[in-house]
Design a protein around this motif. Structure first.
Motif, PDB file in Angstrom:
ATOM      1  N   CYS A 135       0.842  -1.202   0.000  1.00 35.66           N
ATOM      2  CA  CYS A 135       0.000   0.000   0.000  1.00 35.66           C
ATOM      3  C   CYS A 135       0.875   1.249   0.000  1.00 35.66           C
ATOM      4  CB  CYS A 135      -0.932  -0.002   1.210  1.00 35.66           C
ATOM      5  SG  CYS A 135      -2.093  -1.376   1.242  1.00 35.66           S
ATOM      6  N   GLY A 136       1.949   1.205  -0.791  1.00 37.20           N
ATOM      7  CA  GLY A 136       2.887   2.311  -0.854  1.00 37.20           C
ATOM      8  C   GLY A 136       2.768   3.091  -2.148  1.00 37.20           C
ATOM      9  N   LEU A 190      -2.432   8.417  -1.149  1.00 33.34           N
ATOM     10  CA  LEU A 190      -3.702   8.279  -0.424  1.00 33.34           C
ATOM     11  C   LEU A 190      -3.516   8.410   1.088  1.00 33.34           C
ATOM     12  CD1 LEU A 190      -3.807   5.226   0.933  1.00 33.34           C
ATOM     13  CD2 LEU A 190      -4.562   4.566  -1.336  1.00 33.34           C
ATOM     14  N   HIS A 191      -2.263   8.513   1.553  1.00 33.55           N
ATOM     15  CA  HIS A 191      -1.986   8.747   2.969  1.00 33.55           C
ATOM     16  C   HIS A 191      -1.776  10.239   3.210  1.00 33.55           C
ATOM     17  CE1 HIS A 191      -1.535   4.454   3.038  1.00 33.55           C
ATOM     18  NE2 HIS A 191      -0.378   4.468   2.386  1.00 33.55           N
ATOM     19  N   MET A 192      -2.428  10.764   4.241  1.00 31.87           N
ATOM     20  CA  MET A 192      -2.333  12.183   4.569  1.00 31.87           C
ATOM     21  C   MET A 192      -1.386  12.405   5.758  1.00 31.87           C
ATOM     22  SD  MET A 192      -4.424  13.538   2.355  1.00 31.87           S
ATOM     23  CE  MET A 192      -4.087  12.245   1.149  1.00 31.87           C
ATOM     24  N   VAL A 219      -2.612  -0.357   5.741  1.00 22.30           N
ATOM     25  CA  VAL A 219      -3.808  -1.038   5.238  1.00 22.30           C
ATOM     26  C   VAL A 219      -5.078  -0.336   5.706  1.00 22.30           C
ATOM     27  CG1 VAL A 219      -2.786  -3.315   4.904  1.00 22.30           C
ATOM     28  CG2 VAL A 219      -3.705  -2.707   7.159  1.00 22.30           C
ATOM     29  N   LEU A 220      -5.053   0.206   6.921  1.00 21.70           N
ATOM     30  CA  LEU A 220      -6.230   0.902   7.437  1.00 21.70           C
ATOM     31  C   LEU A 220      -6.421   2.236   6.731  1.00 21.70           C
ATOM     32  CD1 LEU A 220      -8.559   1.015   9.410  1.00 21.70           C
ATOM     33  CD2 LEU A 220      -6.997   1.911  11.147  1.00 21.70           C
ATOM     34  N   SER A 221      -5.342   2.975   6.543  1.00 21.14           N
ATOM     35  CA  SER A 221      -5.423   4.242   5.818  1.00 21.14           C
ATOM     36  C   SER A 221      -5.941   4.014   4.406  1.00 21.14           C
ATOM     37  CB  SER A 221      -4.050   4.907   5.779  1.00 21.14           C
ATOM     38  OG  SER A 221      -4.069   6.073   4.985  1.00 21.14           O
ATOM     39  N   ALA A 222      -5.427   2.981   3.734  1.00 23.75           N
ATOM     40  CA  ALA A 222      -5.861   2.675   2.373  1.00 23.75           C
ATOM     41  C   ALA A 222      -7.319   2.253   2.339  1.00 23.75           C
ATOM     42  CB  ALA A 222      -4.979   1.579   1.780  1.00 23.75           C
ATOM     43  N   ALA A 223      -7.733   1.450   3.321  1.00 20.55           N
ATOM     44  CA  ALA A 223      -9.121   0.998   3.366  1.00 20.55           C
ATOM     45  C   ALA A 223     -10.087   2.156   3.567  1.00 20.55           C
ATOM     46  CB  ALA A 223      -9.297  -0.028   4.479  1.00 20.55           C
ATOM     47  N   VAL A 230      -3.033   2.468  -7.634  1.00 15.88           N
ATOM     48  CA  VAL A 230      -3.768   1.261  -8.011  1.00 15.88           C
ATOM     49  C   VAL A 230      -5.075   1.183  -7.229  1.00 15.88           C
ATOM     50  CG1 VAL A 230      -3.790  -1.257  -7.870  1.00 15.88           C
ATOM     51  CG2 VAL A 230      -1.762  -0.090  -8.741  1.00 15.88           C
ATOM     52  N   ILE A 231      -4.980   1.326  -5.921  1.00 14.20           N
ATOM     53  CA  ILE A 231      -6.144   1.214  -5.051  1.00 14.20           C
ATOM     54  C   ILE A 231      -7.179   2.284  -5.375  1.00 14.20           C
ATOM     55  CG2 ILE A 231      -6.900   1.555  -2.652  1.00 14.20           C
ATOM     56  CD1 ILE A 231      -4.157   0.187  -1.884  1.00 14.20           C
TER      57      ILE A 231
END
Length: 234
Positions: free
Chosen positions: A55-56, A92-94, A103-107, A62-63
């Motif tokens: 998730c990098g 997608l990470h702030m 994984v939680l941030s991405a979800a 992609v996500i």
């Protein structure tokens, strides 16, 4: 959303195929009017399951694009937490996510883009003890990692899957360059192209060699597009 931290917690993903809702016809109208896609292709997307490993820098675009396109079920694999040094390319990470599980941030981003999506969070290291069990639950795997050992592992798990051979969309980005390769039923596999792993001292990752954030974005977007095409015609 349950966070899976060990092999004993890995669920069996059960899905029932469904049709598009009226709201989804409007939401995905720009895709539905494509003659190559249409309603059958979009229904393949909403009934698909995609495993994103990493998730990098590559995983983030992609996500985002797959969630926006309508992929129905995600598996996210990453054992790291967000660090401020990630934000330059992991879009997608702030800043407010510093210290949060990736994984939680991405979800959270997936659910904000597509509230109907189902997300499975694998906060663990994927290795020989769990790779096959995880991979077998999904229709397609996206390799967004930055180490050679995991690339071989994912290739082997996809190649030996119980569902015959699961498509693997593999990407890499370093410095100013990137590459994307798709391995599937009628093509060669990763071991065919790279039969012998490189010497450890010859391999550089982003932490050591650096990378331009936009390169990750371009490579990740191309990976996402290939995932869409594989699923459209699944």
């Amino acid at each position: 959303m349950e966070i899976i931290t060990c092999a004993s917690q890995i669920p069996t993903i059960e899905r029932t195929r469904r049709s598009l809702t009226q709201a989804e016809f409007q939401r995905y109208s720009r895709q539905l009017i494509l003659p190559e896609l249409g309603r059958p292709g979009q229904e393949n997307l909403i009934n698909s399951s995609v495993l994103v490993v990493g998730c990098g820098g590559l995983g983030c675009p992609v996500i985002q694009y797959l969630a926006a396109a309508g992929v129905g079920t995600f598996g996210l694999v990453d054992n790291d937490v967000v660090d401020t040094s990630n934000i330059q390319r992991q879009i997608l990470h702030m800043e407010s996510d510093n210290g949060k599980l990736k994984v939680l941030s991405a979800a959270e981003t997936i659910k904000s883009l597509n509230s109907t999506a189902t997300v499975f969070l694998f906060n663990l290291t994927i290795d020989s003890s769990n790779a096959q069990q995880i991979v077998n639950q999904f229709d397609l795997v996206v390799d967004c990692t930055d180490n050679v050992a995991t690339r071989y592992l994912l290739n082997d798990a996809c190649f030996l899957s119980q569902k015959s051979r699961i498509p693997l969309v593999s990407g890499a980005a370093l410095r100013w360059d990137g590459q994307v390769t798709v391995y599937k039923e009628e093509s060669c596999c990763y071991r065919c192209v790279h039969p012998n792993p490189p010497a450890p001292e010859s391999v550089t990752n982003c932490s050591d060699g650096g990378v331009i954030g936009a390169v990750c974005g371009v490579v990740g977007a191309i990976q996402g597009n290939w995932v869409n095409k594989e699923i459209y015609f699944y």
